[in-house]
Design an enzyme around this catalytic site. Structure first.
Site, short mmCIF file in Angstrom:
data_model
loop_
_atom_site.label_atom_id
_atom_site.label_comp_id
_atom_site.label_asym_id
_atom_site.label_seq_id
_atom_site.Cartn_x
_atom_site.Cartn_y
_atom_site.Cartn_z
N ALA A 1 0.85 -1.21 0.00
CA ALA A 1 0.00 0.00 0.00
C ALA A 1 0.87 1.24 0.00
CB ALA A 1 -0.92 0.00 1.22
N ASN A 2 0.27 2.41 0.13
CA ASN A 2 1.04 3.66 0.27
C ASN A 2 0.26 4.63 1.17
OD1 ASN A 2 -0.74 5.38 -1.45
ND2 ASN A 2 -0.14 3.85 -2.98
N ARG A 3 0.83 5.81 1.39
CA ARG A 3 0.27 6.71 2.40
C ARG A 3 -0.84 7.62 1.90
NH1 ARG A 3 3.59 6.31 6.69
NH2 ARG A 3 5.74 5.72 6.21
#
Ligand code: C5P
Length: 410
Positions: free
Chosen positions: A220-222
């Protein structure tokens, strides 16, 4: 036998128009505009700026509108009679014709130093502007910024048209729309509200994607989805029919938006393609570039004595690039470029590669706090060049961007 005519159509019967006339040579056309509006049943209350009175007299305007002409913010008589706040609200629509560069600059910045600008900041009615100015003034970057701001604030525009300027010798975009064109825009707005994107379809992506490694783990990412969701809401406010394809976020659905929830990039691509044809695509999602090549059906277990398992990655489809080169390519394709270095250079490369009309580039280095935060500081990269916007909230960026899109489509 005597034939009776049904009389002229009165599409504006009972409608009250507050007509703000500002100071340009096109003010002479406002006299005809008053006549045309009244022919259709509208009641016209004129407000004139000091500049307007240099071009046409309050006497002429009053004679045609058959009533009082308002000129002075500090008139004791007028303030006791109606007052500028009531003047601003006691109408179905505020029409500014001609709208000069100066009055639009005041509006875009919330100034209220004379009656016309005070009325415009106090009104809660739809506002329609018919700009008129020299082509150089219309093309000036300050005017462009003000027009975008006013559109993002929900104001509608008619014109300007291309043609010879009244002062002669110069041609270009800047002539005020003709009175009958303005009347038609008034009729549309009174029926439909200030919605420059009404009838337009838009697809927006937002949030991160989650790419499974096994049933419990993912890449995932932020990304929070704040910017993409705000853009979907802003386009909806301007009347667009918006499909928001969102990765996993904790944000509420923006009101009036058709939300399609997805997890993986491949699902996001399918949902975006299903939303075509559309007039506008704004791809804001932070799509994972890679996914696990072969996600495990079962949770991967630690094996005693063995090291960590290898994680093989494969490339995800590029959704923006697919849309930018699609047979059903939307008229306006916007991408984002989250970079930590060489923001402008990478943005320009991306514009070409992805087939976008605009790349909104931002620096997402951790110290900027942009990724996952509530503010954004962006540069707009187009074929024509680069424009930097100041540090703004993500909602403000969304409003301005929706205005930018509306201006290009209308
Ligand atoms: O190439 P990069 O990921 O920096 O490009 C960012 C832009 O491309 C964003 O608008 C993003 O939404 C879009 N994008 C996409 N699909 C991908 C990767 C990026 O739509 N697989």
């Amino acid at each position: 036998m005597r034939l009776t005519s049904p009389g002229p159509a009165m599409p504006l019967a009972g409608k009250r128009i507050l007509l703000v006339i500002s100071g340009g040579i096109a003010a002479y056309k406002s006299l005809d505009l008053i006549r045309r509006l009244r022919e259709r049943g509208a009641e016209v209350r004129p407000v004139m700026t000091a500049g307007a009175q240099e071009f046409v007299t309050p006497l002429a305007v009053g004679a045609l509108s058959s009533g009082h002409v308002y000129t002075d913010l500090f008139s004791r008589e007028d303030e006791q009679d109606v007052g500028h706040i009531r003047l601003a609200r006691d109408c179905d629509l505020v029409l500014v014709a001609p709208a000069t560069a100066d009055l639009m600059a005041k509006m875009a910045n919330g100034l209220a130093g004379d009656l016309a600008s005070a009325v415009l900041i106090a009104t809660d009615r739809p506002v329609l502007l018919a700009p008129a100015m020299n082509p150089k003034m219309w093309a000036n970057p300050a005017t462009r910024r003000n027009v975008e701001t006013l559109r993002a604030d929900g104001h509608a525009f008619i014109g300007p048209n291309a043609g010879e300027m009244a002062e002669g010798g110069e041609a270009g975009l800047g002539r005020m729309a003709e009175p009958l064109e303005i009347v038609a825009a008034v009729e549309r707005l009174i029926d439909g509200g200030a919605k420059p994107l009404a009838g337009r379809r838009a697809v927006v992506t937002s949030g991160p994607t989650h790419e499974p490694i096994d049933p419990v783990r993912y890449i995932a990412n932020r990304s929070s989805g704040r910017q993409g969701h705000a853009i979907a809401a802003a386009l909806t406010r301007l009347g667009a029919d918006v499909t928001l394809v969102s990765g996993p976020v904790t944000l509420p659905d923006p009101p009036g938006v058709n939300v399609v929830r997805v997890e993986r990039a491949e699902e996001m691509l399918q949902a975006v393609l299903s939303a075509l044809p559309a007039d506008i695509a704004v791809m804001v999602a932070a799509v994972a570039d890679w996914r696990a090549a072969a996600p495990n059906a079962e949770k991967i277990k630690k094996q005693p004595g063995e090291g960590p398992p290898p994680l093989m990655l494969t490339e995800n489809p590029d959704i923006l690039k697919t849309v930018g080169h699609h047979a059903d390519r939307p008229k306006i394709v916007v991408g984002f470029a989250a970079e930590t270095q060489d923001v402008e250079k990478n943005g320009r490369v991306k514009l070409k590669k992805k087939g976008a009309d605009l790349i909104v580039a931002n620096d997402v280095s951790p110290e900027t706090g942009i990724m996952g935060g509530t503010r954004n500081s962006v540069k707009l990269i187009t074929e024509a060049g680069i424009t930097a916007w100041p540090d703004l909230s993500k909602d403000e960026v969304a409003g301005r961007l929706a205005g930018w899109i509306a201006e290009r489509l209308t």
